[in-house]
Design an enzyme around this catalytic site. Structure first.
Site, short mmCIF file in Angstrom:
data_model
loop_
_atom_site.label_atom_id
_atom_site.label_comp_id
_atom_site.label_asym_id
_atom_site.label_seq_id
_atom_site.Cartn_x
_atom_site.Cartn_y
_atom_site.Cartn_z
N GLY A 1 1.11 -1.21 0.19
CA GLY A 1 -0.01 -0.13 0.00
C GLY A 1 1.01 1.26 0.00
N GLU B 1 -4.55 8.12 -2.51
CA GLU B 1 -3.65 8.96 -3.11
C GLU B 1 -2.31 9.18 -2.39
OE1 GLU B 1 -4.31 11.24 -6.72
OE2 GLU B 1 -6.32 10.31 -6.96
N1 COS Z 1 8.56 12.10 -9.19
C1 COS Z 1 9.42 11.61 -9.99
N2 COS Z 1 10.14 10.61 -9.63
C2 COS Z 1 10.22 10.19 -8.19
C3 COS Z 1 9.22 10.72 -7.31
C4 COS Z 1 8.32 11.90 -8.11
N3 COS Z 1 7.39 12.57 -7.13
N4 COS Z 1 9.34 10.35 -6.26
C5 COS Z 1 10.20 9.51 -6.22
N5 COS Z 1 10.61 9.44 -7.53
C6 COS Z 1 11.78 8.53 -8.05
C7 COS Z 1 12.86 8.73 -7.23
O1 COS Z 1 13.62 9.89 -7.73
C8 COS Z 1 13.80 7.17 -7.25
O2 COS Z 1 14.33 7.43 -8.48
P1 COS Z 1 16.25 6.94 -8.68
O3 COS Z 1 16.10 5.58 -8.11
O4 COS Z 1 16.41 7.03 -10.13
O5 COS Z 1 16.52 7.81 -7.79
C9 COS Z 1 12.50 6.34 -7.61
O6 COS Z 1 11.31 6.95 -7.68
C10 COS Z 1 12.35 5.72 -6.12
O7 COS Z 1 12.09 6.67 -5.09
P2 COS Z 1 12.15 6.47 -3.73
O8 COS Z 1 13.42 6.08 -3.36
O9 COS Z 1 11.88 7.70 -3.12
O10 COS Z 1 10.91 5.16 -3.51
P3 COS Z 1 10.58 4.89 -2.17
O11 COS Z 1 10.26 3.48 -2.33
O12 COS Z 1 11.29 5.14 -0.77
O13 COS Z 1 8.95 5.17 -1.93
C11 COS Z 1 7.34 7.06 -1.24
C12 COS Z 1 8.66 6.66 -1.84
C13 COS Z 1 6.90 6.40 0.16
C14 COS Z 1 7.04 8.11 -1.39
C15 COS Z 1 6.22 6.03 -2.23
O14 COS Z 1 6.18 4.51 -2.01
C16 COS Z 1 4.70 6.55 -1.99
O15 COS Z 1 4.32 7.59 -2.58
N6 COS Z 1 3.84 5.81 -1.55
C17 COS Z 1 2.53 5.88 -1.41
C18 COS Z 1 2.08 5.37 -2.60
C19 COS Z 1 0.34 5.79 -2.76
O16 COS Z 1 0.16 7.16 -2.91
N7 COS Z 1 -0.51 4.95 -2.88
C20 COS Z 1 -1.70 5.48 -3.01
C21 COS Z 1 -2.46 4.44 -3.86
S1 COS Z 1 -2.37 4.91 -5.43
S2 COS Z 1 -4.23 5.83 -5.55
#
Ligand code: COS
Length: 383
Positions: free
Chosen positions: A130, A364
């Site tokens: 999630g 989201e």
């Molecule tokens: N825009 C562009 N690229 C992004 C980004 C954004 N907003 N956020 C992260 N990335 C990129 C990072 O730069 C990274 O790329 P590199 O490996 O090339 O450096 C890659 O994506 C992975 O990012 P990160 O290491 O930050 O990933 P994490 O696993 O730590 O996850 C969170 C980050 C927690 C922010 C993410 O899992 C998340 O948003 N979770 C919630 C999901 C959600 O909203 N679910 C709702 C259901 S969908 S309706």
């Protein structure tokens, strides 16, 4: 950026009238029947609501972010289920293709999404992934000019009605993180794709979610968004940045509606010989709600303008989603309190909205995920 204030004002007036005259009178009906009637869907299509934020060259209205949030402030004035139906085409179900899709993918899908002929849906969440979206387990194995998808997606908004699904699945089993994930467009009716039963939700009746299940589902390799493996997580994050701003704007709209309902009730309800609106403890609640809704509106407008100016608004979008969704929760709570016993009764809309708005703090990205995104970005900037 507002391209032409006069054109936008006309659109806002049309949407506002549609909300007031067509949607608000049907709120109770859709809550009871748990579906948006076909004639209303048709009207929404005719107004262009399914393509608000999709580019004009594909038949959408091509609204800028500032224009889009202005429309979302209006659409928020009624049951969130109406917005939800066309929200995925404009947002999470369509933007992946707009932002990262190939020219062929855009040509093939965007015109139908923009007209509302088809519904798009976004399949990221899984039973065990999630908030930690990068840990998703759905797999996509290359087999000739196809990928074979396996896995289950959960709580997928509009999945029961969708014609295409943006599905995040792992193409590289060696990479357990974000880099191993790709995004696919999967068409309804593809053998191996099936749907679970519609979830029974706390609120937002009329908007539907269900599981989407893939069992050896063969998807053409041409349907990988952007044509490249390993980009799917980033596509999802970009889509969510935009989606979070939109949801924040909807929260503002709902809060403004609830404040109006509260003022109206407080002005009519007489206790101790006068309307309760004349009591300062009621006024304090009204004032707090108004101040917070105004703060959220200003934040959303500022972030939207920055996005239109080309800034990276990942932090600001998360700030807006966090503040606005928590704010509307407090506003709904005060609205019920101002209504007293009547606020707990389904006859008054505040009871329904109280349940509806609870979702804003969850989907989201939960409030806790927004906090995490904001703080991580702050620490990165300072390093
Ligand atoms: N825009 C562009 N690229 C992004 C980004 C954004 N907003 N956020 C992260 N990335 C990129 C990072 O730069 C990274 O790329 P590199 O490996 O090339 O450096 C890659 O994506 C992975 O990012 P990160 O290491 O930050 O990933 P994490 O696993 O730590 O996850 C969170 C980050 C927690 C922010 C993410 O899992 C998340 O948003 N979770 C919630 C999901 C959600 O909203 N679910 C709702 C259901 S969908 S309706």
């Amino acid at each position: 950026m507002i391209r032409d204030q006069e054109t936008l004002n006309q659109l806002l007036a049309t949407v506002s009238r549609f909300v007031r005259e067509r949607l608000v009178p049907n709120e109770e009906r859709i809550a009871e029947e748990d579906r948006v009637p076909d004639d209303i869907v048709r009207d929404m299509r005719e107004l262009g609501l399914f393509g608000l934020s999709l580019p004009e060259e594909y038949g959408g209205l091509g609204l800028t972010m500032e224009e889009e949030v202005s429309v979302a402030f209006e659409l928020g004035q009624t049951s969130p289920a109406f917005r939800s139906l066309m929200g995925t085409n404009n947002g999470i179900g369509g933007q992946g293709i707009v932002i990262d899709g190939t020219q062929e993918q855009k040509d093939k899908w965007l015109p139908k999404l923009a007209s509302g002929e088809i519904i798009g849906s976004f399949a990221l969440t899984e039973p065990n992934a999630g908030s930690d979206a990068a840990s998703l387990r759905s797999s996509a194995r290359r087999d000739g000019d196809h990928y074979v998808l396996n896995g289950t997606k959960r709580f997928i908004t509009n999945a029961p009605h969708a014609h295409i699904y943006t599905v995040m699945a792992r193409t590289n089993p060696e990479d357990k993180g974000a880099g191993g994930i790709s995004a696919f467009i999967v068409e309804r009716g593809t053998p191996g794709l099936s749907l679970g039963k519609i979830d029974k939700k706390m609120g937002q009746k009329g908007s539907h979610t269900c599981d989407v299940i893939f069992e050896d589902c063969r998807v053409p390799a041409a349907n990988i968004i952007g044509g490249k493996e390993g980009q799917g997580f980033k596509t999802a994050m970009k889509v969510l940045d935009r989606g979070r701003l939109h949801i924040a704007a909807v929260c503002v709209g709902v809060a403004e509606r609830l404040i109006r309902e509260s003022v109206k009730y407080a002005s009519e309800r007489v206790q101790f010989g006068k309307p309760i609106a004349e009591f300062q403890l009621i006024q304090a609640m009204l004032a707090d709600s108004r101040s917070e809704a105004y703060a959220a509106r200003s934040m959303v407008q500022d972030a939207a303008r920055r996005k239109d100016a080309g800034e990276n608004v990942s932090t600001e979008a998360a700030c807006c989603k966090l503040f606005a969704s928590e704010m509307v929760g407090r506003v709904a709570d005060r609205a019920v309190q101002i209504h007293g016993g009547a606020g707990y009764i389904a006859e008054y809309c505040v009871e329904r909205f109280y349940r509806d708005v609870r979702l804003f703090r969850i989907y989201e990205g939960t409030s806790q995920i927004q906090q995490l995104v904001i703080a991580r970005n702050m620490l990165r900037e300072s390093a």
